[in-house]
Scaffold this motif. Structure first.
Motif, PDB file in Angstrom:
ATOM      1  N   ALA A 222       5.133  38.865   5.886  1.00 49.70           N
ATOM      2  CA  ALA A 222       5.639  37.511   6.140  1.00 49.70           C
ATOM      3  C   ALA A 222       4.516  36.624   6.665  1.00 49.70           C
ATOM      4  CB  ALA A 222       6.776  37.570   7.148  1.00 49.70           C
ATOM      5  N   GLY A 223       4.644  35.329   6.430  1.00 44.53           N
ATOM      6  CA  GLY A 223       3.650  34.383   6.908  1.00 44.53           C
ATOM      7  C   GLY A 223       4.300  33.056   7.265  1.00 44.53           C
ATOM      8  N   ILE A 224       3.508  32.180   7.863  1.00 46.64           N
ATOM      9  CA  ILE A 224       3.991  30.864   8.256  1.00 46.64           C
ATOM     10  C   ILE A 224       3.339  29.816   7.357  1.00 46.64           C
ATOM     11  CG2 ILE A 224       4.063  29.135  10.087  1.00 46.64           C
ATOM     12  CD1 ILE A 224       4.052  31.451  12.093  1.00 46.64           C
ATOM     13  N   GLY A 225       4.188  29.004   6.733  1.00 48.94           N
ATOM     14  CA  GLY A 225       3.716  27.903   5.901  1.00 48.94           C
ATOM     15  C   GLY A 225       4.007  26.584   6.587  1.00 48.94           C
ATOM     16  N   ILE A 226       3.346  25.515   6.139  1.00 48.26           N
ATOM     17  CA  ILE A 226       3.553  24.178   6.695  1.00 48.26           C
ATOM     18  C   ILE A 226       3.995  23.251   5.567  1.00 48.26           C
ATOM     19  CG2 ILE A 226       2.458  22.213   7.836  1.00 48.26           C
ATOM     20  CD1 ILE A 226       0.536  24.255   9.127  1.00 48.26           C
ATOM     21  N   VAL A 227       5.110  22.558   5.789  1.00 51.67           N
ATOM     22  CA  VAL A 227       5.630  21.626   4.786  1.00 51.67           C
ATOM     23  C   VAL A 227       4.659  20.450   4.666  1.00 51.67           C
ATOM     24  CG1 VAL A 227       7.520  20.071   4.178  1.00 51.67           C
ATOM     25  CG2 VAL A 227       8.029  22.306   5.208  1.00 51.67           C
ATOM     26  N   VAL A 228       4.142  20.240   3.466  1.00 52.20           N
ATOM     27  CA  VAL A 228       3.238  19.140   3.170  1.00 52.20           C
ATOM     28  C   VAL A 228       4.020  17.980   2.561  1.00 52.20           C
ATOM     29  CG1 VAL A 228       1.225  18.458   1.787  1.00 52.20           C
ATOM     30  CG2 VAL A 228       1.319  20.726   2.819  1.00 52.20           C
ATOM     31  N   SER A 229       5.046  18.326   1.794  1.00 56.04           N
ATOM     32  CA  SER A 229       5.881  17.322   1.144  1.00 56.04           C
ATOM     33  C   SER A 229       7.306  17.871   1.072  1.00 56.04           C
ATOM     34  CB  SER A 229       5.347  17.042  -0.261  1.00 56.04           C
ATOM     35  OG  SER A 229       6.211  16.201  -0.969  1.00 56.04           O
ATOM     36  N   PRO A 230       8.303  17.109   1.563  1.00 54.48           N
ATOM     37  CA  PRO A 230       9.683  17.592   1.508  1.00 54.48           C
ATOM     38  C   PRO A 230      10.264  17.437   0.098  1.00 54.48           C
ATOM     39  CG  PRO A 230       9.610  15.443   2.559  1.00 54.48           C
ATOM     40  CD  PRO A 230       8.186  15.833   2.267  1.00 54.48           C
ATOM     41  N   PRO A 231      11.423  18.044  -0.160  1.00 56.37           N
ATOM     42  CA  PRO A 231      12.063  17.868  -1.465  1.00 56.37           C
ATOM     43  C   PRO A 231      12.361  16.389  -1.706  1.00 56.37           C
ATOM     44  CG  PRO A 231      13.113  19.641  -0.257  1.00 56.37           C
ATOM     45  CD  PRO A 231      12.166  18.966   0.693  1.00 56.37           C
TER      46      PRO A 231
ATOM     47  N   ASP B  83      10.094  16.826  -4.182  1.00 53.85           N
ATOM     48  CA  ASP B  83       8.777  17.289  -4.627  1.00 53.85           C
ATOM     49  C   ASP B  83       8.181  18.210  -3.558  1.00 53.85           C
ATOM     50  OD1 ASP B  83       6.522  17.494  -6.222  1.00 53.85           O
ATOM     51  OD2 ASP B  83       5.564  15.732  -5.318  1.00 53.85           O
ATOM     52  N   ILE B  84       8.885  19.299  -3.248  1.00 52.11           N
ATOM     53  CA  ILE B  84       8.508  20.200  -2.154  1.00 52.11           C
ATOM     54  C   ILE B  84       7.131  20.808  -2.372  1.00 52.11           C
ATOM     55  CG2 ILE B  84       9.747  22.132  -3.220  1.00 52.11           C
ATOM     56  CD1 ILE B  84       9.516  21.659   0.538  1.00 52.11           C
ATOM     57  N   LYS B  85       6.336  20.801  -1.295  1.00 52.48           N
ATOM     58  CA  LYS B  85       5.035  21.465  -1.285  1.00 52.48           C
ATOM     59  C   LYS B  85       4.850  22.080   0.094  1.00 52.48           C
ATOM     60  CE  LYS B  85       2.608  18.771  -4.791  1.00 52.48           C
ATOM     61  NZ  LYS B  85       3.779  18.353  -5.461  1.00 52.48           N
ATOM     62  N   ILE B  86       4.428  23.347   0.108  1.00 54.67           N
ATOM     63  CA  ILE B  86       4.194  24.067   1.356  1.00 54.67           C
ATOM     64  C   ILE B  86       2.792  24.653   1.310  1.00 54.67           C
ATOM     65  CG2 ILE B  86       4.893  26.040   2.770  1.00 54.67           C
ATOM     66  CD1 ILE B  86       7.764  25.548   1.825  1.00 54.67           C
ATOM     67  N   GLN B  87       2.017  24.391   2.372  1.00 54.07           N
ATOM     68  CA  GLN B  87       0.664  24.930   2.478  1.00 54.07           C
ATOM     69  C   GLN B  87       0.745  26.314   3.103  1.00 54.07           C
ATOM     70  OE1 GLN B  87      -1.996  22.520   4.778  1.00 54.07           O
ATOM     71  NE2 GLN B  87      -3.685  23.952   4.565  1.00 54.07           N
ATOM     72  N   TYR B  88       0.045  27.278   2.473  1.00 49.43           N
ATOM     73  CA  TYR B  88       0.040  28.651   2.974  1.00 49.43           C
ATOM     74  C   TYR B  88      -1.281  29.319   2.598  1.00 49.43           C
ATOM     75  CZ  TYR B  88       1.293  33.555   3.538  1.00 49.43           C
ATOM     76  OH  TYR B  88       1.311  34.874   3.916  1.00 49.43           O
ATOM     77  N   ASN B  89      -2.002  29.783   3.590  1.00 50.06           N
ATOM     78  CA  ASN B  89      -3.271  30.501   3.374  1.00 50.06           C
ATOM     79  C   ASN B  89      -4.219  29.751   2.439  1.00 50.06           C
ATOM     80  OD1 ASN B  89      -2.792  32.598   5.107  1.00 50.06           O
ATOM     81  ND2 ASN B  89      -2.185  34.044   3.538  1.00 50.06           N
ATOM     82  N   GLY B  90      -4.326  28.431   2.612  1.00 48.47           N
ATOM     83  CA  GLY B  90      -5.247  27.654   1.798  1.00 48.47           C
ATOM     84  C   GLY B  90      -4.709  27.245   0.435  1.00 48.47           C
TER      85      GLY B  90
ATOM     86  N   ILE C  27      -1.451  25.492  -1.930  1.00 53.01           N
ATOM     87  CA  ILE C  27      -0.287  24.618  -1.903  1.00 53.01           C
ATOM     88  C   ILE C  27       0.738  25.216  -2.856  1.00 53.01           C
ATOM     89  CG2 ILE C  27       0.628  22.319  -2.385  1.00 53.01           C
ATOM     90  CD1 ILE C  27      -1.218  22.356   0.027  1.00 53.01           C
ATOM     91  N   LEU C  28       1.880  25.612  -2.315  1.00 54.62           N
ATOM     92  CA  LEU C  28       2.969  26.193  -3.107  1.00 54.62           C
ATOM     93  C   LEU C  28       3.966  25.098  -3.437  1.00 54.62           C
ATOM     94  CD1 LEU C  28       3.565  29.325  -0.855  1.00 54.62           C
ATOM     95  CD2 LEU C  28       2.192  29.210  -2.942  1.00 54.62           C
ATOM     96  N   ASP C  29       4.364  25.003  -4.707  1.00 49.52           N
ATOM     97  CA  ASP C  29       5.381  24.027  -5.076  1.00 49.52           C
ATOM     98  C   ASP C  29       6.651  24.753  -5.510  1.00 49.52           C
ATOM     99  OD1 ASP C  29       4.941  24.853  -7.712  1.00 49.52           O
ATOM    100  OD2 ASP C  29       3.711  23.122  -8.200  1.00 49.52           O
TER     101      ASP C  29
ATOM    102  N   ASN D 191       5.293  45.801  -7.406  1.00 44.53           N
ATOM    103  CA  ASN D 191       5.614  45.969  -5.984  1.00 44.53           C
ATOM    104  C   ASN D 191       4.425  45.731  -5.067  1.00 44.53           C
ATOM    105  OD1 ASN D 191       8.373  46.476  -6.193  1.00 44.53           O
ATOM    106  ND2 ASN D 191       7.984  48.603  -6.733  1.00 44.53           N
ATOM    107  N   ARG D 192       3.393  45.030  -5.547  1.00 43.56           N
ATOM    108  CA  ARG D 192       2.235  44.733  -4.717  1.00 43.56           C
ATOM    109  C   ARG D 192       1.822  43.279  -4.819  1.00 43.56           C
ATOM    110  NH1 ARG D 192      -1.912  49.412  -6.334  1.00 43.56           N
ATOM    111  NH2 ARG D 192      -1.927  48.071  -8.133  1.00 43.56           N
ATOM    112  N   THR D 193       1.939  42.689  -5.981  1.00 44.36           N
ATOM    113  CA  THR D 193       1.471  41.331  -6.208  1.00 44.36           C
ATOM    114  C   THR D 193       2.580  40.339  -5.867  1.00 44.36           C
ATOM    115  OG1 THR D 193       0.135  42.168  -8.022  1.00 44.36           O
ATOM    116  CG2 THR D 193       0.436  39.791  -7.897  1.00 44.36           C
ATOM    117  N   THR D 194       2.256  39.383  -4.997  1.00 43.35           N
ATOM    118  CA  THR D 194       3.226  38.358  -4.639  1.00 43.35           C
ATOM    119  C   THR D 194       3.299  37.330  -5.762  1.00 43.35           C
ATOM    120  OG1 THR D 194       2.826  38.643  -2.284  1.00 43.35           O
ATOM    121  CG2 THR D 194       3.784  36.552  -2.974  1.00 43.35           C
ATOM    122  N   THR D 195       4.517  37.090  -6.248  1.00 47.22           N
ATOM    123  CA  THR D 195       4.699  36.130  -7.326  1.00 47.22           C
ATOM    124  C   THR D 195       5.514  34.911  -6.893  1.00 47.22           C
ATOM    125  OG1 THR D 195       6.657  37.310  -8.101  1.00 47.22           O
ATOM    126  CG2 THR D 195       4.545  37.910  -9.102  1.00 47.22           C
TER     127      THR D 195
END
Length: 135
Positions: free
Chosen positions: A28-37, A39-46, A48-50, A117-121
């Motif tokens: 588990a990790g902590i992400g930071i919301v960059v843009s709310p829905p 157009d959701i974007k969350i920053q995590y480990n460098g 940007i997840l959409d 069971n190893r690669t995060t998708t």
């Protein structure tokens, strides 16, 4: 293992396999919301997840409603008049949250692994987090 096989080599091989599995297991990790829905974007480990990489409980999606049925707890109060005797009120309405996401919110991300069971998708956005010390 046969008698001619080196037992130490087998032990090292087994430890290496176990270490590879443990080292590659996402956590588990902590992400930071960059843009709310929407157009959701969350920053995590460098990164940007959409929306294509995120799952969230539908209750967190702006505009989602759920129907609530029940009643309030019995309460009394006021001046002691009969009109203020202990009573309750029925509940039968839709409820929705309108402020579920904000820029800067910290969210808990749980990795969802692929077929190997190893690669995060994908990631599940589980909840918003607040540090108890105020930081």
């Amino acid at each position: 293992m046969n008698k001619t096989e080196n037992p130490y080599k087998a032990l090292v091989t087994m430890n290496r396999r176990l270490a590879q599995r443990a080292a590659l297991q996402p956590t588990a990790g902590i992400g930071i919301v960059v843009s709310p829905p929407p157009d959701i974007k969350i920053q995590y480990n460098g990164f940007i997840l959409d929306s294509q990489y995120l799952y969230a409980d539908e209750y967190w999606i702006p505009g989602h409603t759920r129907h609530m049925v029940g009643e309030t707890e019995n309460r009394g109060g006021g001046s002691g008049d009969a009109a203020y005797e202990s009573h309750n009120h029925p509940i039968d309405n839709d409820e929705s949250l309108t402020d579920t996401w904000a820029v800067g919110d910290k969210v808990l991300l749980i990795p969802i692994t692929g077929d190997d069971n190893r690669t995060t998708t994908q990631f599940a956005v589980l909840c918003k987090l607040k540090r108890l010390d105020g930081n």
